[in-house]
Write a protein that holds these residues in place. Structure first.
Motif, PDB file in Angstrom:
ATOM      1  N   TYR A 183       1.079  17.105   0.683  1.00  0.00           N
ATOM      2  CA  TYR A 183       2.379  16.451   0.810  1.00  0.00           C
ATOM      3  C   TYR A 183       2.177  14.988   1.183  1.00  0.00           C
ATOM      4  O   TYR A 183       1.446  14.678   2.136  1.00  0.00           O
ATOM      5  CB  TYR A 183       3.210  17.159   1.884  1.00  0.00           C
ATOM      6  CG  TYR A 183       4.525  16.470   2.200  1.00  0.00           C
ATOM      7  CD1 TYR A 183       5.519  16.350   1.232  1.00  0.00           C
ATOM      8  CD2 TYR A 183       4.758  15.945   3.465  1.00  0.00           C
ATOM      9  CE1 TYR A 183       6.724  15.718   1.521  1.00  0.00           C
ATOM     10  CE2 TYR A 183       5.959  15.317   3.765  1.00  0.00           C
ATOM     11  CZ  TYR A 183       6.934  15.205   2.785  1.00  0.00           C
ATOM     12  OH  TYR A 183       8.121  14.573   3.081  1.00  0.00           O
ATOM     13  N   CYS A 184       2.817  14.108   0.423  1.00  0.00           N
ATOM     14  CA  CYS A 184       2.762  12.664   0.690  1.00  0.00           C
ATOM     15  C   CYS A 184       4.140  12.211   1.158  1.00  0.00           C
ATOM     16  O   CYS A 184       5.066  12.119   0.343  1.00  0.00           O
ATOM     17  CB  CYS A 184       2.362  11.894  -0.559  1.00  0.00           C
ATOM     18  SG  CYS A 184       0.768  12.357  -1.248  1.00  0.00           S
ATOM     19  N   PRO A 185       4.341  11.942   2.431  1.00  0.00           N
ATOM     20  CA  PRO A 185       5.651  11.523   2.935  1.00  0.00           C
ATOM     21  C   PRO A 185       6.160  10.233   2.294  1.00  0.00           C
ATOM     22  O   PRO A 185       7.355  10.067   2.083  1.00  0.00           O
ATOM     23  CB  PRO A 185       5.412  11.337   4.439  1.00  0.00           C
ATOM     24  CG  PRO A 185       4.207  12.156   4.743  1.00  0.00           C
ATOM     25  CD  PRO A 185       3.360  12.077   3.514  1.00  0.00           C
ATOM     26  N   ASN A 186       5.241   9.336   1.991  1.00  0.00           N
ATOM     27  CA  ASN A 186       5.618   8.050   1.413  1.00  0.00           C
ATOM     28  C   ASN A 186       4.830   7.859   0.127  1.00  0.00           C
ATOM     29  O   ASN A 186       3.602   7.729   0.154  1.00  0.00           O
ATOM     30  CB  ASN A 186       5.314   6.916   2.401  1.00  0.00           C
ATOM     31  CG  ASN A 186       5.825   5.569   1.909  1.00  0.00           C
ATOM     32  OD1 ASN A 186       6.107   5.388   0.738  1.00  0.00           O
ATOM     33  ND2 ASN A 186       5.934   4.625   2.818  1.00  0.00           N
ATOM     34  N   ARG A 187       5.521   7.827  -1.004  1.00  0.00           N
ATOM     35  CA  ARG A 187       4.828   7.742  -2.284  1.00  0.00           C
ATOM     36  C   ARG A 187       4.135   6.401  -2.483  1.00  0.00           C
ATOM     37  O   ARG A 187       3.320   6.245  -3.387  1.00  0.00           O
ATOM     38  CB  ARG A 187       5.815   7.997  -3.423  1.00  0.00           C
ATOM     39  CG  ARG A 187       6.422   9.397  -3.370  1.00  0.00           C
ATOM     40  CD  ARG A 187       7.308   9.667  -4.545  1.00  0.00           C
ATOM     41  NE  ARG A 187       7.967  10.970  -4.426  1.00  0.00           N
ATOM     42  CZ  ARG A 187       8.757  11.493  -5.346  1.00  0.00           C
ATOM     43  NH1 ARG A 187       9.011  10.816  -6.449  1.00  0.00           N
ATOM     44  NH2 ARG A 187       9.315  12.670  -5.160  1.00  0.00           N
ATOM     45  N   LEU A 188       4.492   5.403  -1.678  1.00  0.00           N
ATOM     46  CA  LEU A 188       3.839   4.102  -1.774  1.00  0.00           C
ATOM     47  C   LEU A 188       2.538   4.069  -0.988  1.00  0.00           C
ATOM     48  O   LEU A 188       1.776   3.109  -1.078  1.00  0.00           O
ATOM     49  CB  LEU A 188       4.784   3.002  -1.256  1.00  0.00           C
ATOM     50  CG  LEU A 188       6.114   2.866  -2.006  1.00  0.00           C
ATOM     51  CD1 LEU A 188       6.956   1.772  -1.383  1.00  0.00           C
ATOM     52  CD2 LEU A 188       5.868   2.580  -3.485  1.00  0.00           C
ATOM     53  N   SER A 189       2.306   5.114  -0.220  1.00  0.00           N
ATOM     54  CA  SER A 189       1.096   5.209   0.589  1.00  0.00           C
ATOM     55  C   SER A 189       0.200   6.311   0.035  1.00  0.00           C
ATOM     56  O   SER A 189       0.656   7.260  -0.591  1.00  0.00           O
ATOM     57  CB  SER A 189       1.457   5.526   2.046  1.00  0.00           C
ATOM     58  OG  SER A 189       0.307   5.849   2.794  1.00  0.00           O
ATOM     59  N   GLU A 190      -1.100   6.172   0.253  1.00  0.00           N
ATOM     60  CA  GLU A 190      -2.050   7.197  -0.195  1.00  0.00           C
ATOM     61  C   GLU A 190      -2.264   8.278   0.859  1.00  0.00           C
ATOM     62  O   GLU A 190      -3.055   9.186   0.660  1.00  0.00           O
ATOM     63  CB  GLU A 190      -3.393   6.539  -0.541  1.00  0.00           C
ATOM     64  CG  GLU A 190      -3.307   5.571  -1.721  1.00  0.00           C
ATOM     65  CD  GLU A 190      -4.654   4.982  -2.080  1.00  0.00           C
ATOM     66  OE1 GLU A 190      -5.627   5.258  -1.345  1.00  0.00           O
ATOM     67  OE2 GLU A 190      -4.741   4.262  -3.080  1.00  0.00           O
ATOM     68  N   GLU A 191      -1.560   8.182   1.976  1.00  0.00           N
ATOM     69  CA  GLU A 191      -1.720   9.175   3.046  1.00  0.00           C
ATOM     70  C   GLU A 191      -1.122  10.507   2.611  1.00  0.00           C
ATOM     71  O   GLU A 191      -0.022  10.559   2.060  1.00  0.00           O
ATOM     72  CB  GLU A 191      -1.025   8.690   4.316  1.00  0.00           C
ATOM     73  CG  GLU A 191      -1.191   9.640   5.501  1.00  0.00           C
ATOM     74  CD  GLU A 191      -0.457   9.138   6.728  1.00  0.00           C
ATOM     75  OE1 GLU A 191      -0.831   9.555   7.834  1.00  0.00           O
ATOM     76  OE2 GLU A 191       0.484   8.333   6.575  1.00  0.00           O
ATOM     77  N   PHE A 192      -1.839  11.597   2.845  1.00  0.00           N
ATOM     78  CA  PHE A 192      -1.327  12.924   2.498  1.00  0.00           C
ATOM     79  C   PHE A 192      -1.723  13.923   3.581  1.00  0.00           C
ATOM     80  O   PHE A 192      -2.615  13.676   4.386  1.00  0.00           O
ATOM     81  CB  PHE A 192      -1.845  13.393   1.129  1.00  0.00           C
ATOM     82  CG  PHE A 192      -3.338  13.599   1.065  1.00  0.00           C
ATOM     83  CD1 PHE A 192      -3.926  14.771   1.535  1.00  0.00           C
ATOM     84  CD2 PHE A 192      -4.167  12.615   0.539  1.00  0.00           C
ATOM     85  CE1 PHE A 192      -5.292  14.963   1.488  1.00  0.00           C
ATOM     86  CE2 PHE A 192      -5.550  12.798   0.486  1.00  0.00           C
ATOM     87  CZ  PHE A 192      -6.101  13.973   0.954  1.00  0.00           C
ATOM     88  N   TYR A 193      -1.027  15.059   3.581  1.00  0.00           N
ATOM     89  CA  TYR A 193      -1.274  16.140   4.528  1.00  0.00           C
ATOM     90  C   TYR A 193      -1.451  17.435   3.732  1.00  0.00           C
ATOM     91  O   TYR A 193      -0.682  17.714   2.800  1.00  0.00           O
ATOM     92  CB  TYR A 193      -0.097  16.299   5.495  1.00  0.00           C
ATOM     93  CG  TYR A 193       0.189  15.078   6.329  1.00  0.00           C
ATOM     94  CD1 TYR A 193      -0.301  14.955   7.624  1.00  0.00           C
ATOM     95  CD2 TYR A 193       0.973  14.042   5.823  1.00  0.00           C
ATOM     96  CE1 TYR A 193      -0.036  13.826   8.389  1.00  0.00           C
ATOM     97  CE2 TYR A 193       1.245  12.913   6.579  1.00  0.00           C
ATOM     98  CZ  TYR A 193       0.742  12.818   7.861  1.00  0.00           C
ATOM     99  OH  TYR A 193       1.009  11.705   8.618  1.00  0.00           O
ATOM    100  N   ASN A 194      -2.454  18.232   4.100  1.00  0.00           N
ATOM    101  CA  ASN A 194      -2.640  19.540   3.464  1.00  0.00           C
ATOM    102  C   ASN A 194      -1.580  20.509   3.998  1.00  0.00           C
ATOM    103  O   ASN A 194      -1.481  20.719   5.203  1.00  0.00           O
ATOM    104  CB  ASN A 194      -4.028  20.104   3.770  1.00  0.00           C
ATOM    105  CG  ASN A 194      -5.132  19.244   3.195  1.00  0.00           C
ATOM    106  OD1 ASN A 194      -4.991  18.648   2.134  1.00  0.00           O
ATOM    107  ND2 ASN A 194      -6.252  19.159   3.897  1.00  0.00           N
TER     108      ASN A 194
END
Length: 254
Positions: free
Chosen positions: A10-21
């Protein structure tokens, strides 16, 4: 045996590459889905203001309901993977050698989905009879009986009382559409904790059919046990947790 796994992210912000499993999919070499699990908690996600926790909780509930029902679960996962939305992504396949799918699923879940609790990083000795002690006994027993991945944990139910009321049940599962809740009860604050639990469960049952088991210290006073019984809450001695785990496995058809 050669397994394949993929992670639902899950990527809370599509402009960011941060994701959570948030999900784990385990496949056989021929592509058959062997098992799947959703994240048991959103502890890390709560720190991200862009995270849509409401969406994730609805997705997890739908995921777990389909999983427990069993029917067409593989088809549901295929549809989910093919129609990703709301910032969901799938990782590339990872192949690895293993022996037992249940053990491999548990290992992968600990590695990719579980959030270490402070007490697991810095273990704290709990006094017998405290809620933390009872809950630790529950957690360890469910792990030994391979139930950790089958149960929902930290189930938010405060909304059934009031939009401003916060309350979590320790565990829940739903065999045959009827929700069963499992909750640890303290010996040292038994009257207050039991009263609060009865209050919440009465509101739950007014909305939908449900059952509740309170895991209690063996020395819980008789008047507290009677209070639980008055709200149709079954009490279960912590010394007999093995029997409870076997009963839950039987209800889930394991």
């Amino acid at each position: 045996m050669l397994f394949r796994c993929r992670l639902l992210r899950y990527c809370p912000n599509r402009l960011s590459e941060e994701f959570y499993n948030i999900g784990l999919l385990l496949y056989a070499p021929d592509g058959k889905l062997l098992d799947a699990q959703f994240s048991p908690d959103f502890t890390r996600l709560r720190c991200n203001p862009a995270a849509d926790l409401t969406f994730l909780k609805v997705l997890r509930e739908d995921f777990e309901n389909r999983r427990l029902a069993g029917e067409d679960f593989s088809h549901y996962i295929e549809d989910l993977c093919q129609n990703l939305s709301q910032g969901l992504q799938l990782s590339d396949d990872k192949s690895f050698l293993g022996d037992d799918p249940v053990r491999e699923m548990e290992r992968l879940s600990r590695t990719y989905l579980s959030t270490p609790r402070r007490s697991e990083i810095h273990p704290v000795e709990s006094r017998p009879g405290t809620r933390r002690w009872v809950l630790a006994r529950m957690r360890e027993t469910f792990r030994l009986y391979h139930l950790t991945e089958r149960l929902q944990s930290e189930v938010e139910v405060g909304r059934y009382v009031s939009p401003r009321f916060s309350f979590q049940m320790d565990y829940a599962y739903k065999p045959n559409g009827l929700t069963h809740y499992l909750h640890a009860l303290s010996l040292h604050h038994d009257t207050v904790d039991a009263g609060r639990l009865c209050f919440v469960f009465d509101r739950l049952r007014s909305r939908a059919a449900a059952q509740m088991t309170a895991v209690v210290a063996d020395a819980l006073p008789a008047d507290t046990l009677a209070l639980l019984e008055s709200s149709q809450i079954r009490s279960w001695a912590v010394s007999k947790l093995d029997d409870l785990a076997l009963a839950v496995r039987s209800e889930l058809g394991l």
